[in-house]
Design an enzyme around this catalytic site. Structure first.
Site, PDB file in Angstrom:
ATOM      1  N   VAL A   1      -5.201 -17.822  45.135  1.00 26.03           N
ATOM      2  CA  VAL A   1      -6.414 -16.982  45.204  1.00 26.03           C
ATOM      3  C   VAL A   1      -7.665 -17.758  45.610  1.00 26.03           C
ATOM      4  O   VAL A   1      -8.721 -17.163  45.812  1.00 26.03           O
ATOM      5  CB  VAL A   1      -6.699 -16.188  43.897  1.00 26.03           C
ATOM      6  CG1 VAL A   1      -5.699 -15.085  43.663  1.00 26.03           C
ATOM      7  CG2 VAL A   1      -6.824 -17.099  42.706  1.00 26.03           C
TER       8      VAL A   1
ATOM      9  N   TYR B   1       3.833 -12.811  46.589  1.00 28.25           N
ATOM     10  CA  TYR B   1       3.866 -11.670  45.655  1.00 28.25           C
ATOM     11  C   TYR B   1       4.332 -10.416  46.379  1.00 28.25           C
ATOM     12  O   TYR B   1       5.315 -10.460  47.108  1.00 28.25           O
ATOM     13  CB  TYR B   1       2.504 -11.508  44.963  1.00 28.25           C
ATOM     14  CG  TYR B   1       2.025 -12.854  44.472  1.00 28.25           C
ATOM     15  CD1 TYR B   1       2.682 -13.479  43.413  1.00 28.25           C
ATOM     16  CD2 TYR B   1       1.010 -13.545  45.118  1.00 28.25           C
ATOM     17  CE1 TYR B   1       2.296 -14.736  42.988  1.00 28.25           C
ATOM     18  CE2 TYR B   1       0.621 -14.805  44.689  1.00 28.25           C
ATOM     19  CZ  TYR B   1       1.276 -15.392  43.633  1.00 28.25           C
ATOM     20  OH  TYR B   1       0.899 -16.628  43.221  1.00 28.25           O
TER      21      TYR B   1
ATOM     22  N   TYR C   1      -1.901 -24.804  32.400  1.00 28.67           N
ATOM     23  CA  TYR C   1      -1.790 -23.939  33.584  1.00 28.67           C
ATOM     24  C   TYR C   1      -3.144 -23.784  34.291  1.00 28.67           C
ATOM     25  O   TYR C   1      -3.239 -23.921  35.515  1.00 28.67           O
ATOM     26  CB  TYR C   1      -1.223 -22.580  33.153  1.00 28.67           C
ATOM     27  CG  TYR C   1      -1.241 -21.540  34.236  1.00 28.67           C
ATOM     28  CD1 TYR C   1      -0.293 -21.543  35.260  1.00 28.67           C
ATOM     29  CD2 TYR C   1      -2.209 -20.534  34.261  1.00 28.67           C
ATOM     30  CE1 TYR C   1      -0.310 -20.582  36.257  1.00 28.67           C
ATOM     31  CE2 TYR C   1      -2.239 -19.568  35.255  1.00 28.67           C
ATOM     32  CZ  TYR C   1      -1.291 -19.599  36.246  1.00 28.67           C
ATOM     33  OH  TYR C   1      -1.321 -18.650  37.241  1.00 28.67           O
TER      34      TYR C   1
ATOM     35  N   LYS D   1       1.870 -24.049  41.926  1.00 27.11           N
ATOM     36  CA  LYS D   1       3.149 -23.642  41.317  1.00 27.11           C
ATOM     37  C   LYS D   1       4.359 -24.221  42.064  1.00 27.11           C
ATOM     38  O   LYS D   1       5.424 -24.395  41.483  1.00 27.11           O
ATOM     39  CB  LYS D   1       3.234 -22.112  41.263  1.00 27.11           C
ATOM     40  CG  LYS D   1       2.142 -21.471  40.401  1.00 27.11           C
ATOM     41  CD  LYS D   1       2.109 -19.960  40.583  1.00 27.11           C
ATOM     42  CE  LYS D   1       0.976 -19.329  39.771  1.00 27.11           C
ATOM     43  NZ  LYS D   1       0.833 -17.877  40.036  1.00 27.11           N
TER      44      LYS D   1
HETATM   45  O1  DON Z   1      -3.521 -17.345  37.155  1.00 25.40           O
HETATM   46  C1  DON Z   1      -4.407 -17.036  37.922  1.00 25.40           C
HETATM   47  O2  DON Z   1      -4.896 -15.926  37.923  1.00 25.40           O
HETATM   48  C2  DON Z   1      -4.883 -18.069  38.934  1.00 25.40           C
HETATM   49  N1  DON Z   1      -5.101 -19.334  38.319  1.00 25.40           N
HETATM   50  C3  DON Z   1      -3.909 -18.264  40.039  1.00 25.40           C
HETATM   51  C4  DON Z   1      -3.554 -16.974  40.721  1.00 25.40           C
HETATM   52  C5  DON Z   1      -3.192 -17.141  42.143  1.00 25.40           C
HETATM   53  O3  DON Z   1      -3.577 -18.060  42.828  1.00 25.40           O
HETATM   54  C6  DON Z   1      -2.425 -16.026  42.704  1.00 25.40           C
HETATM   55  N2  DON Z   1      -2.229 -16.213  44.128  1.00 25.40           N
HETATM   56  N3  DON Z   1      -2.524 -15.548  45.047  1.00 25.40           N
END
Ligand code: DON
Length: 311
Positions: A264, A246, A198, A74
């Site tokens: 994540v 977050y 995305y 992002k």
């Molecule tokens: O949108 C999602 O759930 C994952 N592709 C990315 C989320 C993510 O990496 C949040 N970060 N901690």
């Protein structure tokens, strides 16, 4: 930022000790299992790479192992969109910390379809939607990958399609978020285009060494390619500091004092502006979805180097 950088030799010795300490602690956390392809990753892994302003790269542990960058992408999609439409993006997404989980839908209703910031999922989906305008999903993805490869000076950076498909199969919350954005008129492209793009950008795979090199442009290190203006880099840094973790962003700023962005997949991109670009990876997560051992290592590194944007 006060004080001198450690010498590469001193930093290397520190990273080796840190890697050993992390393995001795064995406090790995739990891998993200809502994306099945990520659930199989062994949590007991740790890698770190630090690129210093003089060009030296210090690393330890699994610094050459590729991992799914997920939300760290992002940062780069935001850099691309700022390059494309500049300030106009702020009509569609805010710049305030959300204080909620990365995939929360709560504030989206209260704030009538304008996501709080570009790093929560809803905000990143808007950024991706903007990148899609006038382009196919393939071209929008190419733009992000091209930016990252240029930043890292490395063409061997790719999308892991199995991870993208795995998220496509299970990404109901993101599907809900995009449809919600659409209902408020904050989506310009078809829902499936925004989601597909995305999921694929999140599935970009990089090692710590590659990510630390790509972070040069965000950290404003000498020798970085001129693909992001210093003003934009500073603003991205501000958003990473306030929104990059977050609902753990305040604690990260308090304990580490440097802009960072988590994913994540267990990755962290951290910048010491003008001094260093840092990538850390350990796939086990804490309760807020940020790398458990990675966050610990970031704290230790900040203590050792004295780096902080607060002086
Ligand atoms: O949108 C999602 O759930 C994952 N592709 C990315 C989320 C993510 O990496 C949040 N970060 N901690």
């Amino acid at each position: 930022m006060a004080g001198a950088n450690p010498t590469p030799e001193a930093l290397q010795a520190f990273l080796d000790r840190l890697s050993a300490e992390i393995h001795e602690r064995g406090d790995w956390g739990k891998v993200a299992d809502y994306i099945p392809e990520l659930a199989d990753v062994d949590p007991a892994q740790f890698g770190i790479a630090v690129l210093l302003a003089d060009g030296s790269m210090c690393s330890a542990g699994a610094a050459r192992v590729g991992f799914s960058v997920q939300s760290i992408s992002k940062v780069f999609s935001l850099a691309c969109v700022l390059g494309r439409i500049g300030e106009q993006i702020w009509q569609r997404v805010g710049r305030e910390p959300s204080g909620s989980r990365f995939d929360s839908i709560l504030l989206l209703e209260l704030e009538k379809g304008i996501p709080r910031n570009p790093f929560i999922n809803a905000g990143a989906l808007v950024v991706t939607d903007e990148l899609l305008t006038g382009r196919t999903p393939r071209d929008a993805l190419s733009e992000i990958i091209h930016f990252i490869r240029l930043a890292a000076d490395d063409d061997d950076i790719h999308i892991d399609r199995a991870v993208a498909m795995s998220e496509q199969d299970t990404g109901d919350r993101n599907r809900a978020l995009v449809n919600y954005l659409k209902s408020y008129g904050n989506l310009k492209n078809p829902v499936d285009y925004a989601l597909g793009t995305y999921f694929h950008q999140c599935a970009i795979e990089m090692s710590c060494i590659q990510l630390a090199r790509a972070g040069r442009v965000i950290a404003g290190l000498p020798g970085a390619p001129a693909i992001l203006s210093p003003t934009r880099a500073r603003r991205i840094n501000a958003l990473m500091l306030t929104c990059g973790h977050y609902d753990e962003s305040g604690d990260f700023a308090f304990r580490v004092g440097l802009p960072g962005k988590s994913g994540v997949g267990g990755g962290l991109l951290i910048v010491a502006p003008g001094r260093a670009s840092i990538a850390i990876w350990s796939p086990g997560l804490n309760d807020t979805g940020n790398s458990r051992a990675g966050t610990f290592a970031a704290r230790r590194l900040a203590e050792f180097t004295g780096w902080s944007v607060f002086g």
